[in-house]
Design a protein around this motif. Structure first.
Motif, PDB file in Angstrom:
ATOM      1  N   ALA A 143       7.686  19.911  36.165  1.00 44.94           N
ATOM      2  CA  ALA A 143       7.187  19.926  34.905  1.00 44.94           C
ATOM      3  C   ALA A 143       6.558  21.220  34.361  1.00 44.94           C
ATOM      4  O   ALA A 143       6.744  21.685  33.464  1.00 44.94           O
ATOM      5  N   PHE A 147       7.445  23.622  31.800  1.00 43.03           N
ATOM      6  CA  PHE A 147       6.522  23.915  30.756  1.00 43.03           C
ATOM      7  C   PHE A 147       6.149  25.327  30.313  1.00 43.03           C
ATOM      8  O   PHE A 147       6.073  25.611  29.182  1.00 43.03           O
ATOM      9  N   THR A 190      10.385  17.739  29.212  1.00 39.69           N
ATOM     10  CA  THR A 190      10.170  18.976  28.982  1.00 39.69           C
ATOM     11  C   THR A 190      11.521  19.837  29.034  1.00 39.69           C
ATOM     12  O   THR A 190      11.867  20.640  28.372  1.00 39.69           O
ATOM     13  N   TRP A 194      13.349  21.915  26.273  1.00 38.04           N
ATOM     14  CA  TRP A 194      13.698  23.253  26.419  1.00 38.04           C
ATOM     15  C   TRP A 194      15.292  23.298  26.072  1.00 38.04           C
ATOM     16  O   TRP A 194      15.662  24.417  25.478  1.00 38.04           O
ATOM     17  N   PRO A 371       3.304  19.408  24.193  1.00 33.41           N
ATOM     18  CA  PRO A 371       3.492  20.429  23.779  1.00 33.41           C
ATOM     19  C   PRO A 371       2.216  20.976  22.709  1.00 33.41           C
ATOM     20  O   PRO A 371       2.482  22.148  22.576  1.00 33.41           O
TER      21      PRO A 371
END
Length: 414
Positions: A143, A147, A190, A194, A371
């Motif tokens: 993650a 990220f 995540t 994306w 986020p």
């Protein structure tokens, strides 16, 4: 020339770069994934030290003996529910209390994480604690890498890296190394975000399905994708047109996410024969606060703030929380992270307002708002960044003290 010999001229010394410049050059030569890995490992060392310190002073309780080992301490609370699911599955009959209401049971927890742990236990022969914690640590690492890639699309390199530092040391980052499904859920979320940002909608479908059976996020993702389509329609232009062909993929993701969000309650109904098996189970965790109530959308936060702070203070604080959250997402600095991440944050928060009762698990339940760390990371002052990291670690201590460590009365799980 003297005595037939020539005298060599000394070479002119090259000017030496300042130490700071040399370090910066060397730093930039390190692959980004290795930098993130180092940050993640250092953060986990810090959190492990904090958990070990609390474990040393932990008295005997319903989960462990006094001063338990790390793995025992990392598998308490909901970790025991996941262990039960990994070992025995879900009950076909709901437990009923003396008041006739459904009591706490395994149906409150999604199956993907404990079933994955179970599969690895069978494949490796290792025990639950080792496998469960290892799975969480590895998903947390993944993650962190994702990220960094995600926020790197919006932020300068240094700011994106600092946002990742905050991601790794966040007040509830303990979840990355205990037997909870949050680490796996954050990794999948995540990845889904994306894919959304890069508009790889078809690839989102399997991720959204697995995520929906890891943490209850399906309805929030459905709201995200619907809002995304509306925004695309409003902002359509010749440079970024929205046609039937480009609208279908995100629309399909929205529909699938919505179906996934309803799938687990439907499965619980099918297995137990009780139509509201899942919601009644979830409501069992708030009965100790407000008694037995039916789930009325958007009522839990009003009930919760009234219970915690009483009226009129509860109502005033709730309005301030809502206004503060909206103001944070709408302020100019938030524009830097793009509309998709802000839409997700708003959608997830609306979902929580609709169904979640604010209590001791609130801080953990807020993890999918990660986020927003990209906004917090934007100021570049060294003093500010050091202070934010220090405060985050201090809040880890506070969270462990009030929500993880069992100190006297066991009031509710983290």
């Amino acid at each position: 020339m003297a005595d037939g010999l020539t005298t060599a001229r000394p070479e002119r010394e090259r000017p030496r770069r300042p130490v700071r410049v040399r370090l910066l050059v060397q730093y930039r030569m390190v692959p980004w994934w290795l930098r993130v890995t180092v940050v993640y490992v250092l953060a986990r060392i810090v959190t492990t030290g904090l958990l070990a310190a609390f474990a040393r002073v932990q008295t005997q309780n319903s989960f462990t003996l006094a001063s338990p080992h790390y793995l025992d301490f990392a598998t308490i609370w909901d970790g025991r529910w996941y262990a039960l699911i990994a070992q025995t599955g879900y009950p076909a009959t709901l437990p009923i209390g003396t008041d006739g209401a459904v009591t706490e049971n395994a149906w409150a927890f999604m199956p993907a994480y404990p079933f994955l742990v179970r599969g690895l236990m069978v494949a490796t022969g290792a025990g639950y604690a080792v496998v469960a914690v290892t799975v969480s640590v590895l998903f947390g690492w993944g993650a962190a890498l994702l990220f960094r890639r995600l926020v790197g699309r919006f932020l300068p390199e240094g700011t994106a890296t600092f946002a990742t530092v905050l991601f790794c040391v966040a007040p509830v980052s303990t979840m990355f190394q205990v037997a909870y499904a949050e680490s796996m859920g954050v990794f999948l979320l995540t990845l889904a975000l994306w894919l959304l940002v890069t508009r790889r909608f078809w690839w989102m479908l399997p991720v959204v399905v697995v995520l929906g059976f890891t943490r209850p996020t399906g309805l929030a993702i459905a709201l995200t994708m619907s809002s995304y389509l509306v925004l695309r329609f409003v902002r359509r232009s010749s440079a970024d047109p929205l046609s039937l062909r480009t609208a279908v993929p995100p629309a399909v993701v929205a529909v699938v996410a919505g179906l996934v969000g309803l799938a687990w309650p439907t499965i619980a109904w099918a297995v137990t024969g009780v139509p509201k098996a899942y919601t009644d189970t979830e409501l069992a965790w708030r009965q100790s606060y407000i008694g037995r109530h039916e789930l009325v959308p958007f009522a839990p936060w009003i009930q919760g703030f009234d219970w915690w702070f009483h009226e009129p203070a509860g109502g005033v604080l709730l309005v301030l929380v809502l206004a503060g959250f909206a103001g944070f997402l709408l302020m100019p600095a938030a524009q830097a992270i793009g509309p998709e991440l802000r839409i997700w944050s708003a959608s997830y928060f609306v979902y929580l307002l609709a169904v979640f009762f604010p209590q001791s698990s609130t801080w953990r339940i807020l993890m999918p708002l990660f986020p927003m760390l990209a906004i917090v990371a934007r100021p570049r002052w060294v003093t500010y960044r050091v202070a934010v990291v220090a405060v985050s670690i201090a809040l880890q201590v506070a969270w462990m003290y009030f929500c993880w460590w069992i100190n006297g009365y066991d009031w509710t799980p983290p």
